[in-house]
Design a protein around this motif. Structure first.
Motif, short mmCIF file in Angstrom:
data_model
loop_
_atom_site.label_atom_id
_atom_site.label_comp_id
_atom_site.label_asym_id
_atom_site.label_seq_id
_atom_site.Cartn_x
_atom_site.Cartn_y
_atom_site.Cartn_z
N GLN A 63 -0.66 -6.11 -9.87
CA GLN A 63 -1.77 -6.97 -9.46
C GLN A 63 -2.23 -6.53 -8.08
OE1 GLN A 63 -1.35 -11.08 -10.19
NE2 GLN A 63 -3.21 -11.61 -9.09
N TRP A 64 -3.55 -6.30 -7.96
CA TRP A 64 -4.14 -5.95 -6.68
C TRP A 64 -4.69 -7.20 -6.04
CZ3 TRP A 64 -4.02 -2.54 -10.64
CH2 TRP A 64 -3.69 -1.22 -10.36
N THR A 65 -4.55 -7.32 -4.74
CA THR A 65 -5.08 -8.45 -4.02
C THR A 65 -5.46 -8.03 -2.61
OG1 THR A 65 -4.70 -10.77 -3.45
CG2 THR A 65 -2.85 -9.28 -3.18
N GLU A 66 -6.25 -8.83 -1.96
CA GLU A 66 -6.68 -8.54 -0.59
C GLU A 66 -5.78 -9.31 0.37
OE1 GLU A 66 -10.66 -7.38 1.57
OE2 GLU A 66 -10.30 -7.33 -0.56
N VAL A 67 -5.16 -8.59 1.31
CA VAL A 67 -4.28 -9.20 2.30
C VAL A 67 -4.78 -8.79 3.68
CG1 VAL A 67 -1.92 -9.36 3.19
CG2 VAL A 67 -2.31 -9.10 0.72
N HIS A 68 -5.31 -9.74 4.40
CA HIS A 68 -5.83 -9.50 5.76
C HIS A 68 -6.82 -8.35 5.78
CE1 HIS A 68 -3.07 -12.40 7.46
NE2 HIS A 68 -2.09 -11.82 6.81
N GLY A 69 -7.69 -8.29 4.79
CA GLY A 69 -8.74 -7.28 4.74
C GLY A 69 -8.34 -5.96 4.10
N ASP A 70 -7.09 -5.79 3.72
CA ASP A 70 -6.62 -4.57 3.06
C ASP A 70 -6.29 -4.87 1.60
OD1 ASP A 70 -6.72 -2.97 5.36
OD2 ASP A 70 -4.73 -3.64 5.98
N ARG A 71 -6.64 -3.93 0.71
CA ARG A 71 -6.28 -4.07 -0.71
C ARG A 71 -4.84 -3.60 -0.88
NH1 ARG A 71 -8.95 -5.90 -4.86
NH2 ARG A 71 -8.33 -4.22 -6.21
N CYS A 72 -4.01 -4.45 -1.44
CA CYS A 72 -2.60 -4.15 -1.67
C CYS A 72 -2.28 -4.39 -3.14
CB CYS A 72 -1.71 -5.05 -0.82
SG CYS A 72 -1.99 -4.93 0.93
N TRP A 73 -1.25 -3.71 -3.63
CA TRP A 73 -0.81 -3.96 -5.00
C TRP A 73 0.62 -4.44 -5.00
CZ3 TRP A 73 3.05 -0.50 -6.29
CH2 TRP A 73 3.04 0.73 -5.66
N PHE A 74 0.90 -5.33 -5.94
CA PHE A 74 2.22 -5.90 -6.12
C PHE A 74 2.63 -5.70 -7.56
CE2 PHE A 74 0.09 -8.16 -2.74
CZ PHE A 74 1.04 -8.16 -1.73
N THR A 75 3.92 -5.48 -7.78
CA THR A 75 4.41 -5.19 -9.12
C THR A 75 5.50 -6.15 -9.54
OG1 THR A 75 6.04 -3.63 -8.25
CG2 THR A 75 3.92 -2.72 -8.94
N SER A 76 5.65 -6.28 -10.85
CA SER A 76 6.79 -7.00 -11.41
C SER A 76 7.38 -6.12 -12.50
CB SER A 76 6.36 -8.35 -11.99
OG SER A 76 5.50 -8.16 -13.08
N GLY A 77 8.67 -6.19 -12.64
CA GLY A 77 9.37 -5.35 -13.61
C GLY A 77 10.63 -4.80 -12.99
N GLY A 78 11.36 -4.03 -13.75
CA GLY A 78 12.60 -3.45 -13.27
C GLY A 78 12.35 -2.35 -12.23
N LEU A 79 13.29 -2.19 -11.30
CA LEU A 79 13.13 -1.24 -10.21
C LEU A 79 12.93 0.19 -10.72
CD1 LEU A 79 13.09 -0.60 -7.19
CD2 LEU A 79 15.58 -0.41 -7.29
N ASP A 80 13.71 0.62 -11.68
CA ASP A 80 13.58 1.99 -12.19
C ASP A 80 12.23 2.20 -12.89
OD1 ASP A 80 16.05 2.77 -11.20
OD2 ASP A 80 17.10 2.15 -13.02
N ALA A 81 11.77 1.19 -13.60
CA ALA A 81 10.46 1.28 -14.24
C ALA A 81 9.36 1.33 -13.19
CB ALA A 81 10.25 0.09 -15.17
N LYS A 82 9.51 0.57 -12.11
CA LYS A 82 8.52 0.57 -11.03
C LYS A 82 8.41 1.96 -10.39
CE LYS A 82 9.09 -4.22 -9.51
NZ LYS A 82 9.46 -5.06 -8.35
N LYS A 83 9.54 2.61 -10.22
CA LYS A 83 9.54 3.96 -9.63
C LYS A 83 8.76 4.93 -10.50
CE LYS A 83 13.95 3.54 -7.21
NZ LYS A 83 15.34 4.03 -7.14
N LEU A 84 8.88 4.80 -11.82
CA LEU A 84 8.14 5.67 -12.72
C LEU A 84 6.65 5.32 -12.75
CD1 LEU A 84 10.57 5.83 -15.78
CD2 LEU A 84 10.16 7.60 -14.06
N ALA A 85 6.30 4.07 -12.46
CA ALA A 85 4.91 3.63 -12.54
C ALA A 85 4.09 3.98 -11.30
CB ALA A 85 4.87 2.12 -12.77
N VAL A 86 4.72 4.27 -10.18
CA VAL A 86 3.99 4.52 -8.93
C VAL A 86 2.94 5.62 -9.06
CG1 VAL A 86 4.23 5.30 -6.54
CG2 VAL A 86 5.73 3.52 -7.42
N PRO A 87 3.24 6.79 -9.65
CA PRO A 87 2.19 7.80 -9.77
C PRO A 87 0.98 7.34 -10.58
CG PRO A 87 4.33 8.77 -10.23
CD PRO A 87 4.53 7.29 -10.13
N VAL A 88 1.20 6.50 -11.58
CA VAL A 88 0.10 5.97 -12.39
C VAL A 88 -0.74 5.00 -11.56
CG1 VAL A 88 -0.50 4.69 -14.47
CG2 VAL A 88 1.42 6.28 -14.50
#
Length: 67
Positions: free
Chosen positions: A31-56
């Motif tokens: 999920q992307w959201t605006e935090v203090h004027g900057d676009r940031c993304w937050f993830t949910s899921g397992g840590l190893d799956a998150k590591k694989l998802a970063v390039p995407v």
């Protein structure tokens, strides 16, 4: 299996708002959201799956940055 985008939702300004990425180690919700004027993304899921998802996630940001 390489990570792939299952779904991608845009906001009214055509910026990514939500994504679901499927990896060999599980599903990651982004999920992307605006935090203090900057676009940031937050993830949910397992840590190893998150590591694989970063390039995407980075690819999504690159492709939508110039829209």
């Amino acid at each position: 299996m390489s990570p792939r985008i299952s779904s991608l939702v845009f906001d009214k300004e055509e910026r990514p708002r939500q994504a679901t990425i499927i990896t060999s180690l599980g599903t990651v919700k982004v999920q992307w959201t605006e935090v203090h004027g900057d676009r940031c993304w937050f993830t949910s899921g397992g840590l190893d799956a998150k590591k694989l998802a970063v390039p995407v996630i980075e690819r999504i940001e690159r492709l939508t940055q110039n829209l």
